[in-house]
Design a protein around this motif. Structure first.
Motif, PDB file in Angstrom:
ATOM      1  N   GLU A  33       0.826  -1.207   0.000  1.00 64.79           N
ATOM      2  CA  GLU A  33       0.000   0.000   0.000  1.00 64.79           C
ATOM      3  C   GLU A  33       0.868   1.269   0.000  1.00 64.79           C
ATOM      4  O   GLU A  33       0.613   2.215  -0.739  1.00 64.79           O
ATOM      5  CB  GLU A  33      -0.925  -0.010   1.221  1.00 64.79           C
ATOM      6  CG  GLU A  33      -2.019   1.047   1.135  1.00 64.79           C
ATOM      7  CD  GLU A  33      -3.003   0.961   2.287  1.00 64.79           C
ATOM      8  OE1 GLU A  33      -2.634   0.457   3.357  1.00 64.79           O
ATOM      9  OE2 GLU A  33      -4.143   1.422   2.105  1.00 64.79           O
ATOM     10  N   SER A  63      -8.458  -5.949   2.450  1.00 64.17           N
ATOM     11  CA  SER A  63      -8.725  -4.575   2.892  1.00 64.17           C
ATOM     12  C   SER A  63      -7.662  -3.620   2.341  1.00 64.17           C
ATOM     13  O   SER A  63      -7.979  -2.526   1.873  1.00 64.17           O
ATOM     14  CB  SER A  63      -8.745  -4.523   4.425  1.00 64.17           C
ATOM     15  OG  SER A  63      -8.713  -3.204   4.878  1.00 64.17           O
ATOM     16  N   ILE A  64      -6.432  -4.080   2.368  1.00 59.84           N
ATOM     17  CA  ILE A  64      -5.343  -3.229   1.875  1.00 59.84           C
ATOM     18  C   ILE A  64      -5.456  -3.024   0.362  1.00 59.84           C
ATOM     19  O   ILE A  64      -5.283  -1.916  -0.141  1.00 59.84           O
ATOM     20  CB  ILE A  64      -3.986  -3.821   2.298  1.00 59.84           C
ATOM     21  CG1 ILE A  64      -3.784  -3.536   3.802  1.00 59.84           C
ATOM     22  CG2 ILE A  64      -2.842  -3.228   1.504  1.00 59.84           C
ATOM     23  CD1 ILE A  64      -2.702  -4.325   4.460  1.00 59.84           C
ATOM     24  N   LEU A  66      -8.175  -3.045  -1.318  1.00 58.88           N
ATOM     25  CA  LEU A  66      -9.297  -2.110  -1.513  1.00 58.88           C
ATOM     26  C   LEU A  66      -8.811  -0.672  -1.309  1.00 58.88           C
ATOM     27  O   LEU A  66      -9.235   0.243  -2.014  1.00 58.88           O
ATOM     28  CB  LEU A  66     -10.427  -2.413  -0.522  1.00 58.88           C
ATOM     29  CG  LEU A  66     -11.256  -3.668  -0.797  1.00 58.88           C
ATOM     30  CD1 LEU A  66     -12.180  -3.972   0.381  1.00 58.88           C
ATOM     31  CD2 LEU A  66     -12.088  -3.496  -2.066  1.00 58.88           C
ATOM     32  N   GLY A  67      -7.922  -0.503  -0.346  1.00 62.28           N
ATOM     33  CA  GLY A  67      -7.336   0.824  -0.111  1.00 62.28           C
ATOM     34  C   GLY A  67      -6.541   1.284  -1.315  1.00 62.28           C
ATOM     35  O   GLY A  67      -6.587   2.462  -1.682  1.00 62.28           O
ATOM     36  N   ILE A  69      -7.047   0.334  -4.434  1.00 56.68           N
ATOM     37  CA  ILE A  69      -8.032   0.640  -5.492  1.00 56.68           C
ATOM     38  C   ILE A  69      -8.625   2.032  -5.262  1.00 56.68           C
ATOM     39  O   ILE A  69      -8.741   2.842  -6.186  1.00 56.68           O
ATOM     40  CB  ILE A  69      -9.152  -0.435  -5.519  1.00 56.68           C
ATOM     41  CG1 ILE A  69      -8.576  -1.783  -6.001  1.00 56.68           C
ATOM     42  CG2 ILE A  69     -10.323  -0.003  -6.373  1.00 56.68           C
ATOM     43  CD1 ILE A  69      -9.503  -2.984  -5.791  1.00 56.68           C
ATOM     44  N   ASP A  70      -8.975   2.321  -3.999  1.00 56.88           N
ATOM     45  CA  ASP A  70      -9.578   3.609  -3.640  1.00 56.88           C
ATOM     46  C   ASP A  70      -8.612   4.758  -3.918  1.00 56.88           C
ATOM     47  O   ASP A  70      -8.981   5.782  -4.510  1.00 56.88           O
ATOM     48  CB  ASP A  70      -9.960   3.573  -2.155  1.00 56.88           C
ATOM     49  CG  ASP A  70     -11.077   4.537  -1.824  1.00 56.88           C
ATOM     50  OD1 ASP A  70     -11.966   4.725  -2.684  1.00 56.88           O
ATOM     51  OD2 ASP A  70     -11.044   5.131  -0.724  1.00 56.88           O
ATOM     52  N   HIS A 100     -13.376  -3.680 -10.052  1.00 61.04           N
ATOM     53  CA  HIS A 100     -12.712  -2.375  -9.925  1.00 61.04           C
ATOM     54  C   HIS A 100     -11.336  -2.345 -10.577  1.00 61.04           C
ATOM     55  O   HIS A 100     -10.693  -1.306 -10.578  1.00 61.04           O
ATOM     56  CB  HIS A 100     -12.548  -2.027  -8.431  1.00 61.04           C
ATOM     57  CG  HIS A 100     -13.846  -1.901  -7.706  1.00 61.04           C
ATOM     58  ND1 HIS A 100     -14.504  -0.707  -7.581  1.00 61.04           N
ATOM     59  CD2 HIS A 100     -14.632  -2.829  -7.099  1.00 61.04           C
ATOM     60  CE1 HIS A 100     -15.624  -0.898  -6.896  1.00 61.04           C
ATOM     61  NE2 HIS A 100     -15.732  -2.192  -6.595  1.00 61.04           N
TER      62      HIS A 100
ATOM     63  N   HIS B  37      -9.292  -3.508   9.460  1.00 66.40           N
ATOM     64  CA  HIS B  37      -8.855  -4.221   8.241  1.00 66.40           C
ATOM     65  C   HIS B  37      -9.637  -5.524   8.088  1.00 66.40           C
ATOM     66  O   HIS B  37     -10.092  -5.859   7.000  1.00 66.40           O
ATOM     67  CB  HIS B  37      -7.368  -4.587   8.351  1.00 66.40           C
ATOM     68  CG  HIS B  37      -6.441  -3.542   7.833  1.00 66.40           C
ATOM     69  ND1 HIS B  37      -6.585  -2.936   6.611  1.00 66.40           N
ATOM     70  CD2 HIS B  37      -5.309  -3.004   8.362  1.00 66.40           C
ATOM     71  CE1 HIS B  37      -5.607  -2.075   6.405  1.00 66.40           C
ATOM     72  NE2 HIS B  37      -4.813  -2.091   7.475  1.00 66.40           N
ATOM     73  N   LEU B  40     -13.341  -4.882   7.103  1.00 66.37           N
ATOM     74  CA  LEU B  40     -13.450  -4.431   5.707  1.00 66.37           C
ATOM     75  C   LEU B  40     -13.076  -5.566   4.746  1.00 66.37           C
ATOM     76  O   LEU B  40     -13.762  -5.788   3.739  1.00 66.37           O
ATOM     77  CB  LEU B  40     -12.539  -3.220   5.461  1.00 66.37           C
ATOM     78  CG  LEU B  40     -12.836  -1.951   6.286  1.00 66.37           C
ATOM     79  CD1 LEU B  40     -11.888  -0.824   5.907  1.00 66.37           C
ATOM     80  CD2 LEU B  40     -14.282  -1.478   6.077  1.00 66.37           C
ATOM     81  N   GLY B  41     -11.988  -6.280   5.097  1.00 63.63           N
ATOM     82  CA  GLY B  41     -11.497  -7.323   4.193  1.00 63.63           C
ATOM     83  C   GLY B  41     -12.374  -8.550   4.150  1.00 63.63           C
ATOM     84  O   GLY B  41     -12.431  -9.242   3.139  1.00 63.63           O
ATOM     85  N   MET B  46     -15.565  -1.182   1.016  1.00 64.15           N
ATOM     86  CA  MET B  46     -14.603  -0.241   0.451  1.00 64.15           C
ATOM     87  C   MET B  46     -13.970   0.697   1.487  1.00 64.15           C
ATOM     88  O   MET B  46     -12.822   1.072   1.355  1.00 64.15           O
ATOM     89  CB  MET B  46     -15.263   0.614  -0.646  1.00 64.15           C
ATOM     90  CG  MET B  46     -15.713  -0.169  -1.858  1.00 64.15           C
ATOM     91  SD  MET B  46     -14.354  -0.974  -2.743  1.00 64.15           S
ATOM     92  CE  MET B  46     -13.487   0.395  -3.464  1.00 64.15           C
ATOM     93  N   ARG B  66     -10.468   4.355   7.236  1.00 60.86           N
ATOM     94  CA  ARG B  66      -9.872   3.977   5.945  1.00 60.86           C
ATOM     95  C   ARG B  66     -10.799   4.435   4.842  1.00 60.86           C
ATOM     96  O   ARG B  66     -11.965   4.040   4.806  1.00 60.86           O
ATOM     97  CB  ARG B  66      -9.656   2.462   5.863  1.00 60.86           C
ATOM     98  CG  ARG B  66      -8.376   2.009   6.538  1.00 60.86           C
ATOM     99  CD  ARG B  66      -8.087   0.550   6.299  1.00 60.86           C
ATOM    100  NE  ARG B  66      -7.726   0.241   4.906  1.00 60.86           N
ATOM    101  CZ  ARG B  66      -6.527   0.449   4.373  1.00 60.86           C
ATOM    102  NH1 ARG B  66      -5.567   0.989   5.106  1.00 60.86           N
ATOM    103  NH2 ARG B  66      -6.283   0.127   3.111  1.00 60.86           N
TER     104      ARG B  66
END
Lengths: 105, 420
Positions: A33, A63-64, A66-67, A69-70, A100, B37, B40-41, B46, B66
């Motif tokens: 990230e 989750s990372i 997705l971060g 991508i965002d 995405h 995390h 969300l994961g 998002m 986040r």
């Protein structure tokens, strides 16, 4: 043992390829990230995350990503996931990440 | 089917990891960051954030975020109605689109809309709100299913417990600190009261003004030289300060008599140790031996002291310390009927009376402390402050102290050989 995972980067023009390690968890994921954010800040327009060495991605890894991508979306950059193995690809599809990004094998 | 199975494994993996995280992580911030995390994961949400509820400020303070954007407030005020609704709702996720009745959503709509918040999950643990989780949309763009909400609810419970534990620890730490502070104040008050008491005792005797305080300080010097811990040293000092409290009931004229007192006056004066004991006994001192020091500080090792004529081992050790300190002060201060003695004479007196009036071990410790100060081994100048800077002449006193200590060491070796 707390070993800093090896995340290498290859830069060609406005395309940065970030090579992920074998297991994307918090430690390695956060390094990916940070590296992606650094490339986006430097003006990178295409961010390729190379999963050729990656076997497992856990929830923190998702989750990372997705971060990433965002962040790329906010920077107007495109994200490409390359060389994903079948299991990871299936997981990304189920979770909706594939929608995405561009997948390239 | 295979797809669902993989999703299930992924989600349960996240749940198991979250449980481990909450139970084992020492660093609270790190635990919350990892927990977000995992939430969300697990469902590929998002963006999101975790806030901790402060019941003092009635506000939510963001612990981690986040993707919510830089404009998302770090602190959100809650109305009573928000709190009431959250408590009524419990841990179940609230869909923002169907919860416009929450005042919070109206106050912060300009922050929530750009952050694309879809779910608010109140963290309610044992009927108390400890925080809130804000969640954005899923990566699939699909609405949250009831299965998703169950998973979120289970994960929220873990995070809520983590925050509640942290709150409990913080509260315990705060109370412990408060208790430490109260105890310190109480101790200071006790010490001030003791000093005021000592001053009141000394007020009766115009010739021995400051006697109790000096005896307290000499007792402290001896205890410190013996290697006692700070608490024990303080206890011995207090015993020194209060050793003469029984004199409060002795006639002022007897105490201040400019000549030797009569036998009956002496009998009255001799009651002061027992009276002091009676006065101090009902008080709950932090140091239990204080009353004993008052009662037995005129006892001698050879049994010729008073009030009970106790011998060596029968005398409490603290009383032996106060006895030496008391006698030293009596010899080194002017009295109505005699001038103070020179230092060399006083040291000789202590040396000669070691084993008769004074404990030899204590005479050694006292002389050693004095020698240390005079030879600058110690930066403190206790003796000079208490006796006046010219009283102790290093040129004569230092060799004498060394001789006394050598003699005392030789005596203890002989005693040791004899006992062996």
């Amino acid at each position: 043992m707390n070993i800093e995972p090896n995340v290498s980067v290859q830069l060609v023009g406005e395309t940065a390829t970030v090579f992920a390690g074998d297991y994307i968890n918090k430690l390695s994921g956060e390094k990916i990230e940070r590296e992606c954010q650094r490339q986006l800040n430097s003006g990178c327009k295409t961010l390729v995350v190379d999963f050729s060495r990656t076997e497992i991605v856990n929830s923190i890894g998702v989750s990372i990503l997705l971060g990433v991508i965002d962040a790329a979306s906010n920077a107007g950059a495109k994200v490409v996931f390359s060389d994903i193995n079948d299991d990871t690809c299936e997981l990304f599809e189920t979770l909706g990440l594939i929608g995405h990004v561009t997948v390239q094998n | 089917m295979l797809e669902n199975q993989q999703k299930l494994i992924h989600t349960f993996g996240a749940l198991a990891e979250l449980g481990h995280e909450v139970a084992h992580k020492q660093n609270f911030q790190e635990m919350i960051r990892t927990s977000l995390h995992l939430v969300l994961g697990s469902l590929a949400i998002m963006r999101g954030g975790v806030a901790r509820f402060s019941r003092f400020g009635h506000e939510l303070n963001m612990l981690v975020m986040r993707g919510l954007g830089e404009d998302f407030p770090l602190s959100l005020s809650l109305s009573q109605e928000d709190e009431r609704q959250f408590l009524t709702n419990g841990l179940a996720p609230i869909e923002v689109s169907q919860a416009k009745i929450l005042p919070l959503l109206h106050v912060y709509d300009r922050s929530f809309d750009p952050a694309k918040i879809e779910l608010i999950v109140p963290l309610i643990i044992r009927d108390e709100m400890v925080g809130v989780i804000f969640l954005g949309k899923k990566a699939t763009g699909e609405p949250f299913s009831s299965y998703d909400k169950e998973i979120i609810c289970a994960m929220a419970r873990h995070i809520g417990v983590g925050i509640a534990q942290r709150n409990l620890m913080a509260e315990l730490e705060r109370r412990a600190e408060e208790n430490r502070h109260l105890y310190e104040n109480l101790r200071m008050t006790y010490k001030d009261t003791v000093k005021a008491f000592a001053a009141a005792i000394d007020c009766k005797d115009k010739y021995t003004e400051g006697h109790s305080e000096r005896v307290g300080k000499y007792s402290e010097i001896i205890a410190a030289e013996l290697g006692y811990d700070d608490n024990h040293v303080e206890g011995v000092a207090i015993a020194g300060y209060l050793h003469d409290v029984g004199k409060l009931v002795v006639d002022r004229n007897i105490i201040n008599s400019p000549m030797r007192i009569t036998a009956s006056e002496n009998a009255q004066l001799a009651k002061h140790p027992s009276v002091g004991y009676e006065i101090l006994l009902p008080i709950h001192h932090p140091y239990a031996e204080v009353p004993l020091a008052a009662k037995y500080h005129h006892e001698r090792l050879d049994g010729r002291g008073y009030p009970d004529g106790l011998y060596d081992k029968e005398i409490p050790f603290i009383a032996k310390i106060v006895n030496l300190a008391d006698s030293f002060d009596a010899m080194t201060t002017d009295r109505p009927y005699k001038r103070r003695r020179v230092a060399e004479e006083v040291i000789d007196d202590m040396h000669r009376n070691a084993g008769k009036q004074f404990s030899p071990e204590l005479v050694t410790a006292f002389c050693r402390a004095m020698l240390k100060e005079l030879t600058n081994d110690k930066k403190q100048k206790n003796f000079r402050r208490l006796l006046g800077k010219d009283y102790l002449n290093s040129e004569t006193v230092v060799p004498m102290l060394k001789n006394v200590l050598n003699a005392r060491n030789a005596t203890s070796s002989l005693t040791l050989v004899a006992s062996e």
